[in-house]
Design an enzyme around this catalytic site. Sequence first.
Site, mmCIF file in Angstrom:
data_model
loop_
_atom_site.group_PDB
_atom_site.id
_atom_site.type_symbol
_atom_site.label_atom_id
_atom_site.label_comp_id
_atom_site.label_asym_id
_atom_site.label_seq_id
_atom_site.Cartn_x
_atom_site.Cartn_y
_atom_site.Cartn_z
ATOM 1 C CG HIS A 257 -2.020 1.013 1.004
ATOM 2 N ND1 HIS A 257 -1.860 2.355 1.353
ATOM 3 C CD2 HIS A 257 -3.481 0.855 1.216
ATOM 4 C CE1 HIS A 257 -2.945 2.898 1.071
ATOM 5 N NE2 HIS A 257 -3.945 1.878 1.165
ATOM 6 N NE ARG A 273 -2.737 7.334 -1.819
ATOM 7 C CZ ARG A 273 -3.021 6.072 -2.424
ATOM 8 N NH1 ARG A 273 -2.787 6.134 -3.696
ATOM 9 N NH2 ARG A 273 -3.155 5.178 -1.786
#
Lengths: 656, 244
Positions: A257, A273
């Site tokens: 990740h 994000r």
Amino acid sequence: MKVVYTDSLVIGGGLAGLRIAIAARQRGYDSIVLSLMPAKRSHSAAAQGGMQASLGASIKGEGDNEDVHFEDTVKGSDWGCDQDVARMFVNTAPKAIRQLCAWGVPWSRVRKGDREVVINGQKVTITEKDEAHGLITSRDFGGTKKWRTCFTSDGTGHTMLYAMDNKAIQLGIQVHERKEAVALIHEDGVCYGAVVRDLVTGELVAYVAKATTIATGGYGRLYAVTTNAVISEGIGNAIALETGIAPLGNMEAVQFHPTAIVPVGILTTEGCRGDGGLLLDKDGYRFMPDYEPGKKELASRDVVSRRMTEHIRKGKGVSSRYGDHLWLDITLLGRQHIEKNLREVKEICEYFLGIDPVKEYIPVRPTQHYSMGGVRTRSTGESPTMKGLFSAGEAACWDMHGFNRLGGNSVAETVVAGMIVGEYVADYCAQNPLNINTKLIEQFMDREKEKISALLSRDKGENPFELKKEMQQIMMDKVGIFRNEADLSQAVEELKVLHQRSKNIALRHKISSSNPELVEAIRVPKMIRLAQCVAYGAMLRKESRGAHAREDYPERNDRDWLKRTLTFWPDENADLPEVKYEDLDIMKMEMPPGSRGYGVDNTIHHPDTEKRVAQLEEIKKANPNADRFEMQRLLNPIEIPDKFRGKNERVGKGFK
Amino acid sequence: MSNNERVLKFHILRYNPQLKGDIPTMKTYEVKEAPGMTIFIALNDIRENQDPSLQFDFICRAGICGSCAMVINGHPDLACRTLTSKFPDGEIKLMPLPGFELIGDLSVNTGKFMRAMSERVESWIHDQYADNVDLDRLEERMDPDVADEIYELERCVECGCCVSACATKRMRDGFLSAVGFMRLARYALDPRDKRSDEEFYEIVGDDDGVFGCMTLLGCQDYCPKDLPHQTQIAYLRRRMALVR
């Protein structure tokens, strides 16, 4: 000898396991869930950002449907997934979310009218439709065409797990806590349950069942730094492997990740994000658009993690005593948004980093996060080679993720697989009366008892904590984001040595009841075997696909490698697993291999791809009036339990 | 974070009820402090390098799962997110959470208590149609603010800090405790749950329920998730008082 009988035994009390127990219970079968701890503490609770389902209620999700979700999932998998399974999944995900809604998850909802969001670093006003007001909303996530990730603030997994466990409690399903399955009981290719160790009393109990389901989550703890909970050690995978009959699939497919905090590796959600957060380097420069001008920070996870690593290797990382890292900037989202929709992230930053993410950047680095590999199953969730053994969720290689999972597709998989596999588990319970010789149970119980007494009686030997540390470091250093032959073959050799050493573990604390050292001593040899499956599978796979990135074989090679790795461990005394491969048949694919649209497309194509593309064109031409449902059936008819066959309604679209 | 390396002293209650004749004692362990060290890191260091028999529970180690609540220098809190740098004298005393069955050392059986609590408040949506919902159709709408408010009350991680900090619970073994009130309040707020106030009254309308609370509010002071216990207890009490 203590024996507990049930119809459906579920090992693991997270979202997938609980949902399977519920399905069997609702069909009238007795179900027992085994859990290392209270079920509500399972790692499912840590899923922050959301669950993908193509509800399309939010204006930015408009036009979404099963087909778009399918396409994103297959592309995300780098064509490594089982497309039949991905189809079952995308069709059922909207139903799963709506069921959880009826069971109490307080999904965040669409609010009609204008709202300000951050897209590509800019503040933008979007207007939600009046008719969508009060329906489940969604946010943006990596690798998706639409805003499809449904959420509850950033506590999605928590609210899903609580609703699920509460439902199980309502149905009177027993969860036997602090119990660890240490071996499967099986004979002639049929599974009959498990030998289970009580972690408090140390007692061994046989749990005998018609159907046994492994839902123990991932194997992230094979790595020294991971976002996974400390219990995500892959023991469920290991006991399947140790039968010598049930294979594990694609163990080398390990996801990193992009944004775990440095140094402890705790996750900050992709929602950061998705909601507009940016990645910055040591100069405060936003570098992702240079690498991926299309999706930028919201490229697929494997892509972003590699780009970050490349950028750090160019000397653009921020140096720290814990090594280089990059910055995640969510300051542009504003206090109100962070405190409402990213509050777990805020808490984590405050407690573990001592910073306020409203004002300061978050130090992040790509970190082990998800195991695409696991117990290989058919689309029914049953092992292809062992009857009565099922698996679901992260523990399984059902295989809807192939070589890279999309954010938001994991909690979605847990509940969708739980629903679908749960029906097949119930079918199995209906069709297979339990017929087992108690001598067989005794034989398996004795074997485990002997192993434990050997551990307790050995005077001198290896320290299990040390062995685990060494294994975790090998995996970190040599089986990471970028891989190559030299590192991988070294890892395989070093793990072989560790495997030998793990046969000679001795304890300092020699009691058989609650004893953390004994727990470790039982688990570590199993973990080392899994690590060998990962490293050896990665060494043999001479191509790059999804999260498996070989520096020495940078191209995706469909011609030679469009296949799933199957790992067996038939000989207990062997030093390596046996590896076989299962071809993925392009001629059956609804979506033949193509480009994911990241970087340069250097795919080595399979000769069938062109044939299949032409064939699909012909089918489309021959059926000009087919709607999308009819077309899908023409291209790839799939089996799906009756209950979940219906079309999904969407606001403004009806059932189209 | 200090740059001078300190040696921390951990004073830990040791007792294993599984071992016949074992007597509870306090034992001291010294650990060299590292930057950013949490009690999670320190306890694992002790287990791996000094005493492999030491029992404690961690799962997520990120303050999300609620496994690791213990009494840290007299205050119940989540050990995983407690930084050792918080303690200027480097002396850290760890005790298991009171109010729960002891498994051993710092490990307690919160699971049994929480399951019983969930069964007692019937911690699920009461709607006879919930299992017959047509999953193909649009979900029932909910006001976005109501959804957010429910989530506020659902953030509880069942860590047990409120139970261990509750003086009423100490005196009344059957007291439901703040975790149960919060759960009930969460369902009382949820329009999908069709229970009436009379039905909620049956669950909490007595001295083992919301009327037993002495309002000392240790729950409010020690909730690691900062849940609004005070407000919810007061609100539930008013609402229940109106029932009869």
